[in-house]
Design a protein around this motif. Sequence first.
Motif, short mmCIF file in Angstrom:
data_model
loop_
_atom_site.label_atom_id
_atom_site.label_comp_id
_atom_site.label_asym_id
_atom_site.label_seq_id
_atom_site.Cartn_x
_atom_site.Cartn_y
_atom_site.Cartn_z
N GLU A 30 0.85 -1.19 0.00
CA GLU A 30 0.00 0.00 0.00
C GLU A 30 0.88 1.24 0.00
O GLU A 30 1.79 1.36 0.82
CB GLU A 30 -0.91 0.02 1.22
CG GLU A 30 -1.94 -1.09 1.25
CD GLU A 30 -2.85 -0.97 2.46
OE1 GLU A 30 -3.92 -0.36 2.33
OE2 GLU A 30 -2.47 -1.48 3.52
N LYS A 154 1.29 -5.05 11.74
CA LYS A 154 0.99 -3.78 12.40
C LYS A 154 0.18 -4.06 13.66
O LYS A 154 -0.47 -5.09 13.78
CB LYS A 154 0.19 -2.89 11.45
CG LYS A 154 0.90 -2.48 10.18
CD LYS A 154 -0.04 -1.66 9.30
CE LYS A 154 0.64 -1.26 8.01
NZ LYS A 154 -0.29 -0.49 7.13
N GLU A 158 -4.28 -0.42 14.15
CA GLU A 158 -3.71 0.15 12.94
C GLU A 158 -4.03 -0.71 11.72
O GLU A 158 -4.33 -0.21 10.64
CB GLU A 158 -2.20 0.32 13.09
CG GLU A 158 -1.55 1.05 11.92
CD GLU A 158 -0.06 1.25 12.10
OE1 GLU A 158 0.62 1.53 11.10
OE2 GLU A 158 0.43 1.10 13.24
N GLN A 159 -3.98 -2.05 11.90
CA GLN A 159 -4.37 -2.95 10.81
C GLN A 159 -5.80 -2.67 10.37
O GLN A 159 -6.09 -2.54 9.18
CB GLN A 159 -4.28 -4.40 11.27
CG GLN A 159 -2.89 -4.97 11.42
CD GLN A 159 -2.97 -6.45 11.77
OE1 GLN A 159 -3.62 -7.23 11.08
NE2 GLN A 159 -2.32 -6.84 12.85
N THR A 162 -6.21 0.70 8.62
CA THR A 162 -5.53 0.74 7.33
C THR A 162 -6.31 -0.01 6.27
O THR A 162 -6.56 0.50 5.17
CB THR A 162 -4.12 0.14 7.45
OG1 THR A 162 -3.34 0.94 8.36
CG2 THR A 162 -3.42 0.12 6.09
N ALA A 165 -9.64 1.74 5.26
CA ALA A 165 -9.58 3.17 4.94
C ALA A 165 -10.45 3.57 3.75
O ALA A 165 -11.10 4.63 3.78
CB ALA A 165 -8.13 3.60 4.71
#
Length: 260
Positions: A30, A154, A158-159, A162, A165
């Motif tokens: 990413e 991560k 946060e995973q 992300t 998103a």
Amino acid sequence: MSELNALAQKLAVLSARDVVDQTGARMISEGGLPSPLAAILREVDDTVLERCLTFRCGDTTIRIIAAGRRMRGILSVSPKSSADVIGQVLSREDPAVVQAAHDLLRDLCDNVENMTVRSLPSEPFGNSGERGISALGLAELWGVALAEMDTTPKPPMEQFLTVNAPAFSSLLHVCDGEIVAKEGDFAALQSIWNTQVEAFREAHKKTLRGEEAAQLICLDGAFDNGNSAALALYESHVALIAYEAERFGAMQASWQRIFA
């Protein structure tokens, strides 16, 4: 679609650590991180039984045959490529072919933002005795930094943020009382944070028995524009999210994969 392909896709969805769509594609690079070439080698290094790894970057699809943590070769490229290296088994005894494979992969995916992969049943390729080259060996030959192949995951929150998103229209992520991330038009989320979150969390804790577990609490159609709201709770992390209602299923599925 054959039954074997359908089963392979279902297994990919169940076992993947990253974002997965309905075809079983996982996001492995990413924003160019890790580099697409490093991401490809990581997938090869994770492949034991012979598989056809199907990578997609932009409008390009690259199919690679891998087995025993070794890349055997590039099966095909779509849109069609006339590169001579396609269909050839990689061997240290033929450095020109190895370099040609490197150059082709760099040319196809070096500047793409995102890359996905699907792991599918293998297809006929070369001779059974032609084993290819290990992912670590290719990393050395191609000058790919081993640090780029680090698979350390991560942190869970946060995973989740992300991989989901694309579904969010705005986000407010707070950890230990400090704002660590905010995206989009988050004024409405900031208002909710200031006036409602603390009281809700206090009331919510009283309904729990024992240690507070990870929670994803959703309110459909919470905003005037039709977007829905979610409150994600994990340890000292709180995320307020405005998201598109039709993305709820995928978002909930990713939450279960990460926090279950």
